[in-house]
Design a protein around this motif. Structure first.
Motif: not given
Length: 350
Positions: A108-118
């Motif tokens: 996720t690279r410490y990114d909340a929006d990226e966490e959601l997508k993944l």
């Protein structure tokens, strides 16, 4: 340990439940997914809203059978930088492989929006289970995981609302222990230094634990010197120079990672500060290089191997319908030369 899991499971959303919510046929919903240009924009928006509200995740498996599960275990980490979680993933993978389960890794690279997508993408492959770093997530991630219908293991942390099961550390307790380690060696003016990113709640918990301990000991307030960027020796050096320029009385520095601590030691050399007599330093993670520096770096050593092993074992248990569980993981402080004020240097682990 107290069970802090969230209940309230509901069946995963289906095309039929989305269609019922919008008032159209399941075929129309299917077309909106497969060929969106064939569906009116207004209707597509209504379908998308219903999918979001019901936490619908498409099924990417051939045939699209609702009950089908793959032999994949999704593993979501927050960083691959300096392989912080490499040992955890390696042991998790080897333990699962013995049961013919395979790891699908995402960062996720410490990114909340990226966490959601993944997480949404991983769930679309109908994994057998999900293992994810931390217990503090994007609110929608919590909803998706809680209602996914698959075992969830949160790793590396257990201080918070656990979705299903967890294998991790009490980071507040670790922060207090880091501060205590310095205080017991005569350091009194403490600072917490390093990277503090959007969803790195673990570092924030360690800093909070450190502040609470210093306050109970009647010491000056802990000085915070952090940036929301990846941990790196250059960051550690820059923050160290800023810290001592603004707060020359600081004599004890807790770093949020060993990697940052390497830069702190470099910065202290530039300032002609003697370590450990002028300033004591302790890191977190106990990377292999920490015992090879001059001075050697004191650090917190978490049992990464055990986190990976226990997380895999919990997944296998849950797949056999065993109860969820929360597993605290051992850690210890490795005292080395960077915090040995008034003691002979030893150059290796105590």
């Amino acid at each position: 340990m107290e069970d802090r899991r969230n209940d309230g499971q509901r069946p995963p959303a289906t095309l039929a439940s989305i269609a019922a919510r919008v008032g159209v046929s399941a075929n129309t919903v299917s077309r909106a997914l497969r060929a969106p240009d064939t569906v009116r924009p207004e209707l597509r928006r209504k379908i998308a809203t219903a999918m979001e509200d019901l936490n619908y995740v498409p099924n990417r498996l051939a045939g699209g059978l609702a009950g089908t599960r793959s032999d994949l275990v999704g593993v979501v980490v927050t960083s691959l930088y300096y392989s912080e979680f490499a040992t955890i993933v390696d042991r998790l993978q080897s333990t699962l492989l013995a049961s013919n389960l395979h790891v699908m890794l995402a960062n996720t690279r410490y990114d909340a929006d990226e966490e959601l997508k993944l997480v949404r993408s991983m769930l679309s492959w109908r994994p057998a289970a999900i293992a994810i770093i931390g217990v503090d997530h994007h609110p929608k991630v919590n909803d998706l995981l809680r209602h996914s219908g698959v075992p969830i293991v949160e790793m590396w942390d257990l201080d918070g609302d656990v979705i299903d099961s967890a294998a991790g550390l009490d980071h507040g307790e670790i922060g207090a222990a880091q501060a205590r380690h310095l205080i017991e060696r005569g350091y009194r003016n403490l600072a917490f230094l390093g990277s503090m990113r959007e969803i790195d709640a673990r570092a924030a918990k360690r800093a909070a634990g450190m502040r609470r301990l210093a306050e109970r000991q009647g010491l000056p307030p802990v000085v915070m010197k952090t940036r929301a960027e990846p941990g790196h020796p250059d960051l550690g050096e820059a923050l160290c120079l800023e810290l001592l320029a603004d707060n020359p009385a600081i004599d004890g520095i807790v770093c949020n990672s060993d990697t940052v601590a390497y830069g702190v030691l470099r910065g202290l050399r530039k300032l002609a500060k003697n370590v450990p007599e002028d300033v004591g330093v302790i890191g977190f993670g106990d990377a292999e290089a920490s015992a090879c520096l001059t001075p050697t770096l004191s650090s917190v050593r978490p049992d990464r191997d055990n986190i990976g092993r226990l997380s895999a074992e919990i997944i296998l248990e849950r797949l056999r319908d065993k109860p969820s569980r929360i597993a605290p993981i051992d850690w210890d402080i490795v005292a080395r030369d960077s915090s040995r004020r008034g003691m002979p240097t030893i150059g290796n682990d105590m």
